[in-house]
Design a protein around this motif. Sequence first.
Motif, mmCIF file in Angstrom:
data_model
loop_
_atom_site.group_PDB
_atom_site.id
_atom_site.type_symbol
_atom_site.label_atom_id
_atom_site.label_comp_id
_atom_site.label_asym_id
_atom_site.label_seq_id
_atom_site.Cartn_x
_atom_site.Cartn_y
_atom_site.Cartn_z
ATOM 1 N N VAL A 1 0.835 -1.198 0.000
ATOM 2 C CA VAL A 1 0.000 0.000 0.000
ATOM 3 C C VAL A 1 0.865 1.241 0.000
ATOM 4 O O VAL A 1 0.644 2.185 -0.772
ATOM 5 N N ILE A 2 1.920 1.190 0.895
ATOM 6 C CA ILE A 2 2.784 2.364 1.006
ATOM 7 C C ILE A 2 3.486 2.632 -0.331
ATOM 8 O O ILE A 2 3.626 3.766 -0.766
ATOM 9 N N LEU A 3 3.884 1.558 -1.028
ATOM 10 C CA LEU A 3 4.588 1.731 -2.304
ATOM 11 C C LEU A 3 3.661 2.226 -3.409
ATOM 12 O O LEU A 3 4.016 3.090 -4.195
ATOM 13 N N ILE A 4 2.490 1.630 -3.451
ATOM 14 C CA ILE A 4 1.586 1.923 -4.572
ATOM 15 C C ILE A 4 0.875 3.255 -4.398
ATOM 16 O O ILE A 4 0.648 3.980 -5.370
ATOM 17 N N ALA A 5 0.544 3.554 -3.106
ATOM 18 C CA ALA A 5 -0.288 4.725 -2.855
ATOM 19 C C ALA A 5 0.190 6.012 -3.539
ATOM 20 O O ALA A 5 -0.623 6.673 -4.194
ATOM 21 N N PRO A 6 1.497 6.346 -3.420
ATOM 22 C CA PRO A 6 1.914 7.610 -4.051
ATOM 23 C C PRO A 6 1.672 7.621 -5.555
ATOM 24 O O PRO A 6 1.152 8.594 -6.083
ATOM 25 N N PHE A 7 2.019 6.468 -6.194
ATOM 26 C CA PHE A 7 1.806 6.407 -7.658
ATOM 27 C C PHE A 7 0.344 6.570 -7.991
ATOM 28 O O PHE A 7 -0.044 7.283 -8.895
ATOM 29 N N PHE A 8 -0.462 5.860 -7.173
ATOM 30 C CA PHE A 8 -1.903 5.932 -7.373
ATOM 31 C C PHE A 8 -2.371 7.377 -7.238
ATOM 32 O O PHE A 8 -3.148 7.890 -8.064
ATOM 33 N N ALA A 9 -1.860 8.029 -6.172
ATOM 34 C CA ALA A 9 -2.259 9.420 -5.923
ATOM 35 C C ALA A 9 -1.867 10.303 -7.085
ATOM 36 O O ALA A 9 -2.662 11.119 -7.557
ATOM 37 N N ILE A 10 -0.629 10.079 -7.569
ATOM 38 C CA ILE A 10 -0.151 10.893 -8.697
ATOM 39 C C ILE A 10 -1.030 10.642 -9.920
ATOM 40 O O ILE A 10 -1.469 11.567 -10.598
ATOM 41 N N PHE A 11 -1.301 9.355 -10.139
ATOM 42 C CA PHE A 11 -2.132 8.967 -11.267
ATOM 43 C C PHE A 11 -3.488 9.673 -11.213
ATOM 44 O O PHE A 11 -3.938 10.297 -12.170
ATOM 45 N N VAL A 12 -4.108 9.571 -10.013
ATOM 46 C CA VAL A 12 -5.421 10.187 -9.841
ATOM 47 C C VAL A 12 -5.350 11.696 -10.051
ATOM 48 O O VAL A 12 -6.186 12.287 -10.740
#
Lengths: 438, 427
Positions: free
Chosen positions: A404-415
């Motif tokens: 979650v910690i790894l993916i979250a930032p990318f996800f946030a950036i993506f969003v």
Amino acid sequence: MLFHLFTLFLAASSCAGQILYDEYIYTPAAPTLQHVSVLFRHGARSPISTYALDPNSHPDVWPQGLGRLTREGLKQVYQLGRWLRERYSAVLSVAWRYNQVVVRSSAEDRELNSAAALSAGLYSEYFLRSPNERFDEEMPWSPVPVHSAPPKMDMEIDTADSCTRLQQIEAELHQDASVVKFLQSINSTRSILAAKLNQSFDTVQSLSFLYDTFRVELSFLYDTFKVEKENNLTLADWAEPLMPTLDLARRRDFQFLAVTHEQKVLSAGPLLQKIVNNMLLKHDIGLNAVNMSLFAVHDTNLAVQLITIDNYDNRVPDYATALLYELHRHEKNGTYFVKMYYHNNTYAQSPMRELKLTTCDTECLLDDFIYHVSEFMPKDLTEQCQILTPPPQPSFLDTNRTAVILIAPFFAIFVSAIIFAIASKIRKCCCLRNYELF
Amino acid sequence: MSSTAASIIMAVNVLLCFVFGLAFGIEESSLKNVHQVHVLFRHGDRAPVSSFPLAPHNSESLWPNGFAQLTKSGLQRQQALGRWFRKRYDRLLSRHWNASQISVTSTSVDRTLNSAQANLQGLYADMDPARRFDDTLNWSPVPVRTTPMAEDRLLYLDDWCPRIPKEVERLNDDPVVAALTAQCAPLFKLLTERLGETVESIEQVEFAHDYFQILLDNGYALLFTGFSPLLRKIVDDMKVKLTNAENLPNRSIAQKHTSGESEQTSSTANFFMYSGHDTTVAANLQALGVYNHENPPYAATVIYELHVVQGKAYVQVLYHNESSSTHLLTLPDCDALCPIDKFESLLAPVLPTDLEKECQVPGQEVADTHDSVMAGLANLLSYGVTVSAVLLVLNALVSLTLLCLVWSWRRRLKNLQAYTLLAQDTS
């Protein structure tokens, strides 16, 4: 088959309630004896419970109350005390001394009174012979202290009430398929009981009820019938034919007390540990350590011990039977060894039986004995007696925290990127529309 | 002259007889109103607890039962006390032990356990010979319950209650006690020489009697007075007895049919026996506020009687310290027959409400709260990561929703436009 006949014979003799004290075979312990731990069951008692419509449930039938020693029961343990005096007189002083004999009892009335009556028997001879030593000239008796602990605090001799994990295991065991199968196999008896006792044994689905049925109703019912017969009371007419089946249920019930290794550790372990500690104390300190430890226990405690040391013959311990753990010292080479006996005081016909660990000789070297029983010693009883709760189901976030910690930032950036893109598109549209409107 | 003196003495005697007779009469009649009794006694005569290397007669073999154990006369004294209980409370107890009538608790010490047993033999000495289990024995066992010292929360709290050793420490640090200790230096020296064992504090002086006497004379309350779980139990048991018994008088020897299990919780018994030490008895008297500062002798007994007179419940407290003499103990601010509610409220300061809590050493509670705060913080930290992750996801979700909203809003705008256009058309 022969064995069954033998037990049947014993059961029959128990019904007669005849106790022949004169036929006692006194066998003095070998002179090598250093210390003995005696685990004994209380004497004959009134039933633990009576059932609805029991013809013998009137209070006058049991003036001492339910679950308490009868006069016969007091005689039995008193006699056991006299027997112990005969056998162990070499290591006992004539009157009680605190540094020789320690009495420990489970906290129920019948054990406490058994311990007191047995102690009376142990020292009766001296006070019978020398009236001057009595505190009351008219009576050959002097008290011996009986130590105990409230059932909920007893972590030494009877952990049935104090160890919650033990109850949990037992409850789990009684949900076992073999129990259900057994109950099915005795269906005819159960339906008779259901009709006679006006209680349903079959309709409730809950397995916990099966457990209650199994233990309380069948096993205890057998005991109630048995006790009533011992006291020459007339049973309900339908009761007699059910006895063999109920006896089976009772034996099953006792087997379930120590099926798993954990059960043995939690129920037989604490007392076994105390016994071994006493032996070690005698081994290390010698003269200054006590010579005899007496433990007044229930039939269940005795059975659990016998099962744990692998010497249980599937016979529920009789009144005033005693399990003896003897510590001896070899006269020549000075080595210490353990001998075990099972003494049935109630029925003089049955001889004293020598017990043996399957992995050791009848004369088992102390070190070997400790080695073989150490697997049953609890490491931390309080800790081990805690109820096991299934570990809380870990949440998605807990198990995949790193992901979650790894993916979250990318996800946030993506969003954010999408939002930005759309926002700009909307802005474009709006502008366009504005433009159009104008 | 002498004849006048004699007549005066006579008159005084008559008067005294009258007064005593009256007092006796009142007491006797009120015994009919007794419904529950609690007796707390000290054990009987014992051998010294231990000895000193150089003390005269210091061999344990001089004592047939060993150090710290009851002597023959100790057993006899307890038996006599039991017989006295029988005489006074015969109405409450059947001739044979009946588990629903009596409850016996002792500290887990050989001499108190044996005292209780010898006492009970005296109490049930009139048993029917036909019911003896052995022809030679005018005795049948009665269960005496006990709790290991380390777990005792009723009669001997020293080992379980961490506050008590702290209190002792505090007392020893007190300037008055320190001054006393200094004053006693010559005594310590003498004792050390004569006894062959270093004596350097008041506590080490074997004569505990003197120790307590000195403290008491200086206005120091004995330990335990902060809370008396025993008094709490006595008052509670009496209240249960009162609520459980509508037709009290007829219930006294009623037979209740109970099994051996969990009998110890029964509060409806008529007779409660507590077998303890001089300190237990002294602390109990102290808690009542009626201690005479005399070390309780062997078998000294405090008695709590529950009287019911014309439907009202009273507690009467007696002190029986010789087998022949009994004193009425009157609580400060109450009558000898003290209404139970008043009795309870007067003693409220010494009745524990939460023994576990009250037995905490004051400093440790703070440590506990500190610990819990730290634990909370740690928890919070470990959850911080999770929380931030959740926030991120939430952020994404909100954005998505927003996106959808904006999208649909845009569509709606478009549609609205269409409608407006249509409307314009129709108009």
